[in-house]
Design a protein around this motif. Structure first.
Motif, PDB file in Angstrom:
ATOM      1  N   ALA A 303     -22.509   4.923 -12.276  1.00 67.68           N
ATOM      2  CA  ALA A 303     -22.032   3.537 -12.395  1.00 67.68           C
ATOM      3  C   ALA A 303     -23.178   2.565 -12.659  1.00 67.68           C
ATOM      4  O   ALA A 303     -24.269   2.708 -12.094  1.00 67.68           O
ATOM      5  CB  ALA A 303     -21.297   3.142 -11.118  1.00 67.68           C
ATOM      6  N   PRO A 304     -22.950   1.561 -13.509  1.00 69.48           N
ATOM      7  CA  PRO A 304     -23.972   0.534 -13.756  1.00 69.48           C
ATOM      8  C   PRO A 304     -24.145  -0.358 -12.529  1.00 69.48           C
ATOM      9  O   PRO A 304     -23.276  -0.421 -11.654  1.00 69.48           O
ATOM     10  CB  PRO A 304     -23.401  -0.256 -14.938  1.00 69.48           C
ATOM     11  N   LEU A 305     -25.274  -1.049 -12.484  1.00 66.64           N
ATOM     12  CA  LEU A 305     -25.555  -1.964 -11.382  1.00 66.64           C
ATOM     13  C   LEU A 305     -24.856  -3.305 -11.611  1.00 66.64           C
ATOM     14  O   LEU A 305     -24.743  -3.769 -12.754  1.00 66.64           O
ATOM     15  CB  LEU A 305     -27.061  -2.206 -11.261  1.00 66.64           C
ATOM     16  N   LYS A 306     -24.438  -3.924 -10.524  1.00 64.48           N
ATOM     17  CA  LYS A 306     -23.877  -5.282 -10.610  1.00 64.48           C
ATOM     18  C   LYS A 306     -24.917  -6.306 -10.176  1.00 64.48           C
ATOM     19  O   LYS A 306     -24.786  -7.498 -10.461  1.00 64.48           O
ATOM     20  CB  LYS A 306     -22.634  -5.391  -9.726  1.00 64.48           C
ATOM     21  N   GLN A 307     -25.930  -5.826  -9.459  1.00 64.37           N
ATOM     22  CA  GLN A 307     -27.003  -6.712  -9.015  1.00 64.37           C
ATOM     23  C   GLN A 307     -28.266  -5.880  -8.850  1.00 64.37           C
ATOM     24  O   GLN A 307     -28.222  -4.655  -8.900  1.00 64.37           O
ATOM     25  CB  GLN A 307     -26.635  -7.372  -7.682  1.00 64.37           C
ATOM     26  N   GLY A 308     -29.388  -6.555  -8.681  1.00 59.44           N
ATOM     27  CA  GLY A 308     -30.652  -5.838  -8.523  1.00 59.44           C
ATOM     28  C   GLY A 308     -30.685  -5.001  -7.258  1.00 59.44           C
ATOM     29  O   GLY A 308     -30.096  -5.379  -6.234  1.00 59.44           O
ATOM     30  N   VAL A 309     -31.343  -3.842  -7.329  1.00 60.14           N
ATOM     31  CA  VAL A 309     -31.464  -2.953  -6.159  1.00 60.14           C
ATOM     32  C   VAL A 309     -32.887  -2.398  -6.111  1.00 60.14           C
ATOM     33  O   VAL A 309     -33.656  -2.512  -7.063  1.00 60.14           O
ATOM     34  CB  VAL A 309     -30.469  -1.767  -6.220  1.00 60.14           C
ATOM     35  N   ARG A 310     -33.208  -1.785  -4.985  1.00 56.36           N
ATOM     36  CA  ARG A 310     -34.469  -1.049  -4.860  1.00 56.36           C
ATOM     37  C   ARG A 310     -34.304   0.307  -5.556  1.00 56.36           C
ATOM     38  O   ARG A 310     -33.206   0.868  -5.608  1.00 56.36           O
ATOM     39  CB  ARG A 310     -34.830  -0.821  -3.391  1.00 56.36           C
ATOM     40  N   LEU A 311     -35.407   0.836  -6.036  1.00 58.24           N
ATOM     41  CA  LEU A 311     -35.372   2.127  -6.728  1.00 58.24           C
ATOM     42  C   LEU A 311     -34.784   3.222  -5.840  1.00 58.24           C
ATOM     43  O   LEU A 311     -34.047   4.094  -6.304  1.00 58.24           O
ATOM     44  CB  LEU A 311     -36.788   2.506  -7.186  1.00 58.24           C
ATOM     45  N   ILE A 312     -35.077   3.165  -4.546  1.00 57.59           N
ATOM     46  CA  ILE A 312     -34.601   4.216  -3.635  1.00 57.59           C
ATOM     47  C   ILE A 312     -33.078   4.276  -3.601  1.00 57.59           C
ATOM     48  O   ILE A 312     -32.487   5.344  -3.416  1.00 57.59           O
ATOM     49  CB  ILE A 312     -35.177   4.018  -2.208  1.00 57.59           C
ATOM     50  N   ASP A 313     -32.421   3.129  -3.823  1.00 57.03           N
ATOM     51  CA  ASP A 313     -30.947   3.125  -3.825  1.00 57.03           C
ATOM     52  C   ASP A 313     -30.391   3.952  -4.978  1.00 57.03           C
ATOM     53  O   ASP A 313     -29.308   4.535  -4.874  1.00 57.03           O
ATOM     54  CB  ASP A 313     -30.424   1.687  -3.914  1.00 57.03           C
ATOM     55  N   LEU A 314     -31.117   4.013  -6.087  1.00 52.87           N
ATOM     56  CA  LEU A 314     -30.690   4.840  -7.218  1.00 52.87           C
ATOM     57  C   LEU A 314     -31.010   6.313  -6.975  1.00 52.87           C
ATOM     58  O   LEU A 314     -30.236   7.195  -7.346  1.00 52.87           O
ATOM     59  CB  LEU A 314     -31.364   4.359  -8.501  1.00 52.87           C
ATOM     60  N   ILE A 315     -32.145   6.576  -6.333  1.00 53.94           N
ATOM     61  CA  ILE A 315     -32.522   7.969  -6.039  1.00 53.94           C
ATOM     62  C   ILE A 315     -31.488   8.630  -5.132  1.00 53.94           C
ATOM     63  O   ILE A 315     -31.237   9.832  -5.221  1.00 53.94           O
ATOM     64  CB  ILE A 315     -33.931   8.013  -5.401  1.00 53.94           C
ATOM     65  N   LEU A 316     -30.840   7.820  -4.281  1.00 56.34           N
ATOM     66  CA  LEU A 316     -29.851   8.364  -3.349  1.00 56.34           C
ATOM     67  C   LEU A 316     -28.562   8.798  -4.046  1.00 56.34           C
ATOM     68  O   LEU A 316     -27.770   9.529  -3.467  1.00 56.34           O
ATOM     69  CB  LEU A 316     -29.511   7.332  -2.270  1.00 56.34           C
ATOM     70  N   ARG A 317     -28.357   8.367  -5.295  1.00 54.18           N
ATOM     71  CA  ARG A 317     -27.143   8.773  -6.003  1.00 54.18           C
ATOM     72  C   ARG A 317     -27.202  10.255  -6.368  1.00 54.18           C
ATOM     73  O   ARG A 317     -28.230  10.736  -6.862  1.00 54.18           O
ATOM     74  CB  ARG A 317     -26.978   7.940  -7.277  1.00 54.18           C
ATOM     75  N   PRO A 318     -26.116  10.994  -6.154  1.00 52.62           N
ATOM     76  CA  PRO A 318     -26.134  12.441  -6.444  1.00 52.62           C
ATOM     77  C   PRO A 318     -26.360  12.766  -7.923  1.00 52.62           C
ATOM     78  O   PRO A 318     -26.855  13.839  -8.248  1.00 52.62           O
ATOM     79  CB  PRO A 318     -24.762  12.925  -5.960  1.00 52.62           C
ATOM     80  N   GLN A 319     -25.995  11.853  -8.833  1.00 54.94           N
ATOM     81  CA  GLN A 319     -26.141  12.137 -10.266  1.00 54.94           C
ATOM     82  C   GLN A 319     -27.585  11.956 -10.737  1.00 54.94           C
ATOM     83  O   GLN A 319     -27.921  12.335 -11.858  1.00 54.94           O
ATOM     84  CB  GLN A 319     -25.246  11.212 -11.107  1.00 54.94           C
ATOM     85  N   LEU A 320     -28.427  11.348  -9.907  1.00 57.50           N
ATOM     86  CA  LEU A 320     -29.773  10.973 -10.348  1.00 57.50           C
ATOM     87  C   LEU A 320     -30.843  11.703  -9.549  1.00 57.50           C
ATOM     88  O   LEU A 320     -30.641  12.086  -8.407  1.00 57.50           O
ATOM     89  CB  LEU A 320     -29.967   9.464 -10.191  1.00 57.50           C
ATOM     90  N   ASP A 321     -31.980  11.877 -10.186  1.00 51.81           N
ATOM     91  CA  ASP A 321     -33.153  12.398  -9.495  1.00 51.81           C
ATOM     92  C   ASP A 321     -34.392  11.717 -10.074  1.00 51.81           C
ATOM     93  O   ASP A 321     -34.299  10.917 -11.013  1.00 51.81           O
ATOM     94  CB  ASP A 321     -33.247  13.928  -9.602  1.00 51.81           C
ATOM     95  N   MET A 322     -35.550  12.058  -9.537  1.00 57.82           N
ATOM     96  CA  MET A 322     -36.790  11.383  -9.950  1.00 57.82           C
ATOM     97  C   MET A 322     -37.099  11.647 -11.419  1.00 57.82           C
ATOM     98  O   MET A 322     -37.574  10.766 -12.135  1.00 57.82           O
ATOM     99  CB  MET A 322     -37.941  11.862  -9.068  1.00 57.82           C
ATOM    100  N   ALA A 323     -36.830  12.871 -11.873  1.00 58.38           N
ATOM    101  CA  ALA A 323     -37.139  13.207 -13.269  1.00 58.38           C
ATOM    102  C   ALA A 323     -36.317  12.353 -14.232  1.00 58.38           C
ATOM    103  O   ALA A 323     -36.841  11.812 -15.212  1.00 58.38           O
ATOM    104  CB  ALA A 323     -36.888  14.692 -13.518  1.00 58.38           C
ATOM    105  N   LYS A 324     -35.004  12.224 -13.955  1.00 57.71           N
ATOM    106  CA  LYS A 324     -34.140  11.417 -14.825  1.00 57.71           C
ATOM    107  C   LYS A 324     -34.532   9.942 -14.769  1.00 57.71           C
ATOM    108  O   LYS A 324     -34.598   9.259 -15.791  1.00 57.71           O
ATOM    109  CB  LYS A 324     -32.675  11.591 -14.416  1.00 57.71           C
ATOM    110  N   LEU A 325     -34.794   9.454 -13.574  1.00 56.66           N
ATOM    111  CA  LEU A 325     -35.120   8.044 -13.423  1.00 56.66           C
ATOM    112  C   LEU A 325     -36.469   7.693 -14.056  1.00 56.66           C
ATOM    113  O   LEU A 325     -36.671   6.572 -14.521  1.00 56.66           O
ATOM    114  CB  LEU A 325     -35.115   7.665 -11.940  1.00 56.66           C
ATOM    115  N   SER A 326     -37.386   8.666 -14.092  1.00 55.32           N
ATOM    116  CA  SER A 326     -38.698   8.377 -14.693  1.00 55.32           C
ATOM    117  C   SER A 326     -38.579   8.113 -16.192  1.00 55.32           C
ATOM    118  O   SER A 326     -39.446   7.478 -16.782  1.00 55.32           O
ATOM    119  CB  SER A 326     -39.669   9.526 -14.426  1.00 55.32           C
ATOM    120  N   THR A 327     -37.492   8.600 -16.818  1.00 55.50           N
ATOM    121  CA  THR A 327     -37.278   8.315 -18.252  1.00 55.50           C
ATOM    122  C   THR A 327     -36.739   6.905 -18.454  1.00 55.50           C
ATOM    123  O   THR A 327     -36.804   6.363 -19.557  1.00 55.50           O
ATOM    124  CB  THR A 327     -36.301   9.331 -18.878  1.00 55.50           C
TER     125      THR A 327
END
Length: 429
Positions: A303-327
Motif C-alpha cells: 500500500a502507498p503511504l498517506k503521510q510521512g513515516v520512518r523507514l523502520i515502519d516500511l521494513i516492518l511490512r511483510p512485503q518489504l525487506d532491506m534489499a527491496k527498499l534500498s532500490t
C-alpha cells in the motif's frame, strides 16, 4: 540403549543419473562467523527410494539382525530408526526414501541416510543392489548397530560433573544421548568445566534461553532419559532467542572471557554489533515522504503511504525487506554500502531484529521471569520427604533429582505449579 549407523558408499560405483539431485543453499551463509572469503565447496545430496525387491531381501535377513533376534534388546532412537525397524513398523509401505550425502570435498565416501542397519554385510549389499542407482555398488564399510550402557544423567550437575564424585565429568552416550552433535556439545561444556576445576573459577553453564546446548543439558539433568536423547528445536521454549543469525551475539563474548575465543573473533563480533546497531538507528530516524516512494511501493505490491513515516515502519511490512527498499531509498543504499565486511550477514541480522523485535522482547521478558527463579537456590535446604504439603510424586522426584534451583524444580515432570508455590513459601520462611 542402542543406536546404529548406515552403510558408507563409494561414490564411483553410483549411477547418479538414476537419482534425483538435491541442491544445497548457494548464498552467503557460512558455517563460521569469522568472515573469511574461503567457503567449503557446496556439494549436492541425492535421493532415491527402496522398493519391494529391496524389502524382500531385507526381510530374509531379519533372523540374523541383532536388533530382531534377541542379541540386542535395548531401546533405540525413536527419530532415526533402522531400515529393519521401518519394515517391521510400516509393513504396508512399498518404499522408503534414502538420502545419499557426501562426506567431504576430497573423498568419494557417501553416507546413505535412511539406511541405518545391523543386518549382515551380504544382505545389506544384496538389498541395495536392487535399487537401480546402486546396481554396481561398492562400499567402504557396512552399517552396524551398537548397544551401550549409560548412567542416569539426573546424577549430574549442570556443569556435567557427577554429584557423587568430584572432578568426574560425563559427556556423550554415557549420559543417554545419541548423535554426534549432542556428544560434541556436552564434550565442550565438560571440557571447559574440567579445566575450571583444575585452575579455579565459577562453573560454566548455559541457560535454556542462551543456547541449544543449555536446553540439552538441562533436559538431561532435570528430566533424565528413557530413550536415546536427541536435541530438537521443538524442545526449546525460547526458539526466537536461539536464532542462527545471532549465535555469535549470544556466545562469542562468553567464549572470549573464558579464553576460548581469540581477540580476532571478539573484534569481529564488536564490528558486527556496531554495524547492526547503526543500521537500526538509521531506519528508526530516517523519514520518508509519500511523494518520493509511493510509486515504488505500489510496484512492489504494498500500500502507498498517506503521510510521512520512518523507514523502520516500511521494513516492518511483510512485503518489504532491506534489499527491496534500498532500490527505492538511495540513503539506505548508501548506508548499506558503507559496510565492507559480511554485508549480507549484517543486513540480515539488523532486519530480523527490526521485524521481530516485539516477539523477541516478549520472549526475553518471559525468560527473565524464569531466570529470577534460577537464582533461588534450594539444594540442601529441605528434607523433601517431610514436606507433606507436597504431592507424593513431587516428594519422590525432588528427592531423586535434588534440583539446584526453584527454576530447575519447576521443569521436573510431575512437579505442579502448586508444588512450586509451596517451595517458594518455604524458601521465604
Amino acid at each position: 540403549m542402542k543406536t546404529g549407523t548406515p552403510v558408507r558408499i563409494d561414490g564411483r560405483s553410483v549411477h547418479f543419473e538414476e537419482m534425483e539431485i538435491q541442491e544445497g543453499e548457494h548464498d552467503y551463509h557460512k558455517f563460521s562467523f569469522m568472515g573469511r572469503d574461503r567457503q567449503l565447496k557446496q556439494l549436492p545430496c541425492w535421493t532415491c527410494f527402496t522398493n519391494p525387491e529391496v524389502h524382500e531381501v531385507l526381510r530374509s535377513g531379519l533372523p540374523d539382525s541383532p536388533l530382531y533376534n534377541g542379541q540386542i534388546q535395548s531401546i533405540g532412537p525413536r527419530y532415526c530408526p533402522s531400515i529393519e525397524t521401518k519394515l517391521v513398523t510400516f509393513p504396508e509401505r512399498g518404499q522408503h526414501q534414502l538420502f545419499l550425502e557426501p562426506e567431504g570435498e576430497s573423498t568419494q565416501e557417501y553416507y546413505l541416510n535412511g539406511f541405518s542397519s545391523s543386518l549382515p554385510l551380504h544382505i545389506q549389499i544384496e538389498a541395495l543392489k536392487k535399487i537401480p542407482a546402486f546396481r554396481d555398488l561398492a562400499i567402504y564399510r557396512p552399517g552396524y548397530a551398537i548397544e551401550y550402557d549409560y548412567f542416569d544423567p539426573t546424577q549430574l550437575n549442570h556443569n556435567l560433573e557427577t554429584k557423587q564424585i568430584s572432578n568426574l565429568f560425563f559427556a556423550g552416550q554415557i549420559n543417554g544421548t545419541t548423535g554426534y552433535e549432542e556428544a560434541g556439545g556436552q564434550g565442550l561444556i565438560a571440557g571447559i568445566n574440567a579445566h575450571i576445576n583444575c585452575h579455579g573459577g565459577a562453573p560454566f553453564t548455559l541457560g535454556r534461553d542462551e543456547a541449544y546446548i543449555g536446553v540439552l543439558i538441562d533436559d538431561l539433568v532435570t528430566k533424565g532419559v528413557d530413550e536415546p536423547y536427541r536435541m530438537f528445536t521443538s524442545r526449546a521454549e525460547y526458539r526466537i532467542l536461539l536464532r542462527q543469525d545471532d549465535a555469535d551475539m549470544r556466545l562469542t563474548e562468553r567464549a572470549y572471557r573464558l579464553g576460548l575465543a581469540k581477540r580476532e573473533r571478539y573484534d569481529l563480533l564488536t564490528e558486527k554489533r556496531d554495524s547492526v546497531d547503526r543500521l537500526i538507528r538509521f531506519a528508526q530516524n530516517y523519514s520518508i515522504k509519500p511523494a518520493y516512494i509511493n510509486e515504488g511501493l505500489e510496484a512492489l505490491g504494498t500500500a502507498p503511504l498517506k503521510q510521512g513515516v520512518r523507514l523502520i515502519d516500511l521494513i516492518l511490512r511483510p512485503q518489504l525487506d532491506m534489499a527491496k527498499l534500498s532500490t527505492l531509498v538511495p540513503a539506505l543504499k548508501q548506508e548499506i554500502s558503507v559496510i565492507k565486511n559480511r554485508r549480507e550477514e549484517i543486513v540480515e541480522a539488523a532486519e530480523i531484529k527490526m521485524k521481530y523485535q516485539g516477539y523477541i522482547d516478549r520472549e526475553k521478558m518471559i525468560a527473565d521471569k524464569i531466570s529470577r527463579l534460577e537464582h533461588i537456590r534450594i539444594r540442601g535446604k529441605f528434607d523433601y520427604s517431610q514436606i507433606h504439603a507436597l504431592s507424593t510424586e513431587a516428594r519422590q522426584k525432588l528427592e531423586r533429582i535434588d534440583p539446584e534451583t526453584i527454576a530447575q524444580a519447576s521443569r521436573i515432570p510431575g512437579i505442579s505449579p502448586s508444588d512450586i508455590n509451596i517451595l517458594l513459601l518455604l524458601v521465604g520462611r
